[in-house]
Design a protein around this motif. Structure first.
Motif, PDB file in Angstrom:
ATOM      1  N   ASP A  93       0.842  -1.197   0.000  1.00 36.93           N
ATOM      2  CA  ASP A  93       0.000   0.000   0.000  1.00 36.93           C
ATOM      3  C   ASP A  93       0.879   1.250   0.000  1.00 36.93           C
ATOM      4  O   ASP A  93       2.104   1.166  -0.142  1.00 36.93           O
ATOM      5  CB  ASP A  93      -0.997  -0.024   1.162  1.00 36.93           C
ATOM      6  N   VAL A  99       0.058  -5.883   1.487  1.00 36.03           N
ATOM      7  CA  VAL A  99      -1.388  -6.097   1.503  1.00 36.03           C
ATOM      8  C   VAL A  99      -1.795  -7.315   0.686  1.00 36.03           C
ATOM      9  O   VAL A  99      -2.975  -7.637   0.615  1.00 36.03           O
ATOM     10  CB  VAL A  99      -2.147  -4.838   1.015  1.00 36.03           C
ATOM     11  N   THR A 119      -5.659  -8.590  -2.829  1.00 40.64           N
ATOM     12  CA  THR A 119      -5.220  -7.696  -1.749  1.00 40.64           C
ATOM     13  C   THR A 119      -6.327  -7.543  -0.709  1.00 40.64           C
ATOM     14  O   THR A 119      -7.515  -7.728  -1.012  1.00 40.64           O
ATOM     15  CB  THR A 119      -4.853  -6.308  -2.305  1.00 40.64           C
TER      16      THR A 119
END
Length: 138
Positions: A93, A99, A119
């Motif tokens: 991120d 993520v 994600t």
């Protein structure tokens, strides 16, 4: 009385012209220096030509990255390996927190790979964390 060559040597500004050495002016210095330069050049050239990098025989390069939604990110990358590779992908991120991850197996040769990474929230980028050789695939 006329000055003799011995008087000239005694009265000259240089106290011992016969003892003065000329380092670097002889052919031996030139020959040794040339041999050293050739040896260093050949050694350096061989080391550069034989360097294969720290990642072994697998090379990768990211081409494009996108994050079209908060649940997936896309990456296109090129992989070059002899007998196939397994690559680990990481989605990050904006704060560089992981993520999402994915593993991709790639056939041997020079291949272009496009894949999605799931994600848990919006990704800012996707990277190829590592690619390693997998041996021969039958």
């Amino acid at each position: 009385m006329a000055a003799t060559p011995e008087d000239d040597a005694v009265n000259s500004a240089d106290p011992a012209p016969a003892l003065r050495k000329h380092h670097g002016n002889g052919p031996l210095f030139f020959i040794v220096g040339t041999i050293f330069a050739v040896a260093v050049t050949i050694g350096w050239g061989m080391s550069v030509m034989n360097y294969s990098g720290l990642s072994g025989d697998v090379f990768h390069q990211v081409v494009t990255v996108s994050a079209p939604s908060s649940s997936e990110a896309r990456i296109s990358f090129e992989v070059n390996s002899r007998s196939g590779a397994e690559c680990l992908l990481r989605a990050l991120d904006a704060q560089m927190v992981e993520v999402g991850t994915a593993r991709v197996e790639v056939e041997g040769g020079n291949r272009m790979v496009q894949t999605d990474v799931e994600t848990v929230r919006q990704a800012a980028t996707v990277e190829v964390a590592s690619c390693r050789e997998q041996g021969s695939q039958d």
